[in-house]
Motif scaffolding. Structure first.
Motif, PDB file in Angstrom:
ATOM      1  N   THR A 285       0.841  -1.320   0.166  1.00 37.10           N
ATOM      2  CA  THR A 285       0.034   0.056  -0.128  1.00 37.10           C
ATOM      3  C   THR A 285       0.889   1.107   0.173  1.00 37.10           C
ATOM      4  O   THR A 285       0.365   2.183  -0.578  1.00 37.10           O
ATOM      5  N   LYS A 286       2.026   1.122   0.798  1.00 40.59           N
ATOM      6  CA  LYS A 286       2.842   2.480   0.599  1.00 40.59           C
ATOM      7  C   LYS A 286       3.543   2.607  -0.609  1.00 40.59           C
ATOM      8  O   LYS A 286       3.577   3.875  -1.447  1.00 40.59           O
ATOM      9  N   VAL A 321       1.314   6.114  10.296  1.00 40.06           N
ATOM     10  CA  VAL A 321       1.164   6.408   8.933  1.00 40.06           C
ATOM     11  C   VAL A 321       1.534   7.818   8.599  1.00 40.06           C
ATOM     12  O   VAL A 321       2.458   8.014   7.654  1.00 40.06           O
ATOM     13  N   TRP A 356      -3.584   2.775   5.772  1.00 40.56           N
ATOM     14  CA  TRP A 356      -2.732   2.890   4.472  1.00 40.56           C
ATOM     15  C   TRP A 356      -3.799   2.791   3.451  1.00 40.56           C
ATOM     16  O   TRP A 356      -3.822   3.789   2.536  1.00 40.56           O
TER      17      TRP A 356
END
Length: 413
Positions: A285-286, A321, A356
């Protein structure tokens, strides 16, 4: 484990599952019982909880529960075998134990014969030929390895393939015996890293790089060959690179043997970790977020993308996050090598994965709708050409939610 979540027995079936321990599994199951009463149906002898990166299959016995943790659906044949093993555990192995005896069980070594029976019943054969078995402590002379046909060939340097060749035994017999010794806690493995594994450093690596630390002094004394490799290798633990990528990058300077020895040492020293399934999803997801921002820069402008990102982050209050997205003077950067996840259990990691995903969805929702279709097309192409090739189907399970958010934003234009 007992009804109250107290573990009585723990056994790994996969040597690579290094992030599982009995208290973690017990804590997870207790949380289900406490906070999700509707999930635990005691009228059923079996139920499953899909926890994103792992599937928990719970079998209910008369006085205990068996919790099997897997990466995917258990075959019906396996479930039936586990049910039979649970019945055996209750009627044979703990039937006559006192409360005091139960409280003093060694979860990782108790019931040796039962452990061997588990291996035989489940037909476990996942050891690779490149793995190097080595005895733990004084296990070579213990009852666990007594009269074993492979003991003379296990010296900490031969891999499984070499043991098969030099012993003259067939592969199945060697695999069965080495697996048995591992399951009984007599040996461990080196060289179990796969080229696709992503590794990240821990705080223990810092001590090895400090010339004045006791850990560094011990390294100089016991593993001097690693000293030359370590500084260069340490700069590549960026939270994104795989073992294969690091090895290829350093291949002109160091031999593959030297690099793998360094990897093994760092793994045994817990100076590096392989990303768990949960951490791989966070990495996914990052990287998806980074791609989404870069596509926004291309479709809109760098300034606009920065403004959209800044506006999105003001709505997020999750430090693990927000702390990994750096905004400075119109520039942005997502951090991959931070240690904010160190020590977090899988449950918390899956919560962060969801955070995320939410951040990514909110960023898409903040974009100007006049160009959203062009953005969606370019982003889809970017994801297809990178993410779908880099990650496995297990990693991507659940990520399809992003397509829903993209489609929703296109409809709203």
């Amino acid at each position: 484990m007992e009804r109250g979540g107290i573990p009585l027995f723990f056994m790994k079936i996969d040597p690579r599952a290094q992030d599982l321990d009995p208290m973690l599994v017990s804590g997870f199951f207790t949380a289900i019982q406490t906070f999700s009463k509707e999930v635990v149906d005691r009228s059923s002898s079996r139920f499953q909880v899909d926890y994103g990166a792992r599937l928990f299959t719970v079998l209910t016995g008369k006085s205990t529960d068996l919790v099997a943790v897997s990466m995917g659906e258990c075959e019906e044949e396996v479930v039936l075998t586990l049910t039979s093993l649970l019945e055996e555990f209750e009627t044979v192995w703990i039937k006559d134990l006192t409360r005091e005896e139960m409280d003093t069980l060694d979860l990782n070594t108790a019931f040796m014969e039962f452990r061997e029976g588990i291996l035989q019943n489940l037909s476990f054969r996942q050891i690779l030929g490149s793995w190097i078995p080595f005895f733990v402590g004084t296990s070579v002379s213990s009852d666990k390895s007594k009269d074993s046909i492979v003991v003379p060939f296990i010296d900490g340097s031969r891999n499984v393939d070499a043991i098969i060749t030099e012993s003259g035994l067939n592969r199945e017999d060697v695999t069965i015996e080495i697996t048995r010794l591992w399951a009984l806690g007599a040996l461990q493995f080196r060289s179990i890293l796969a080229v696709s594994d992503v590794v990240i450093s821990t705080s223990k690596l810092d001590r090895l790089l400090q010339s004045s630390s006791p850990q560094r002094a011990e390294l100089v004394r016991t593993n001097p060959d690693i000293l030359a490799v370590l500084p260069r290798m340490s700069t590549l633990f960026d939270g994104r690179r795989t073992v294969g990528a690091i090895t290829r990058f350093l291949s002109e300077q160091y031999s593959e043997r030297a690099l793998m020895q360094a990897f093994d040492f760092l793994m045994e020293s817990k100076a590096i970790d392989v990303l768990s399934p949960e951490k791989r999803r966070i990495l996914l997801t990052k990287e998806a977020m980074e791609i989404a921002i870069k596509v926004a820069e291309n479709v809109y402008s760098e300034m606009k993308a920065y403004e959209y990102l800044e506006a999105t982050l003001t709505k997020v209050a999750i430090p693990e996050v927000v702390g990994e997205v750096h905004l400075t003077n119109g520039k942005w950067e997502i951090t991959y090598a931070s240690r904010l996840h160190e020590g977090l259990d899988p449950r918390r990691l899956m919560e962060l994965y969801a955070d995320w995903v939410k951040l990514l969805a909110q960023f898409m929702g903040a974009l100007d709708k006049t160009k959203i279709r062009a953005y969606a097309e370019e982003l889809t192409d970017a994801y297809s050409s990178y993410l779908l090739k880099r990650y496995t189907a297990d990693d991507l399970r659940g990520f399809e939610e992003i397509s829903y958010w993209l489609e929703l934003n296109c409809v709203r234009m």
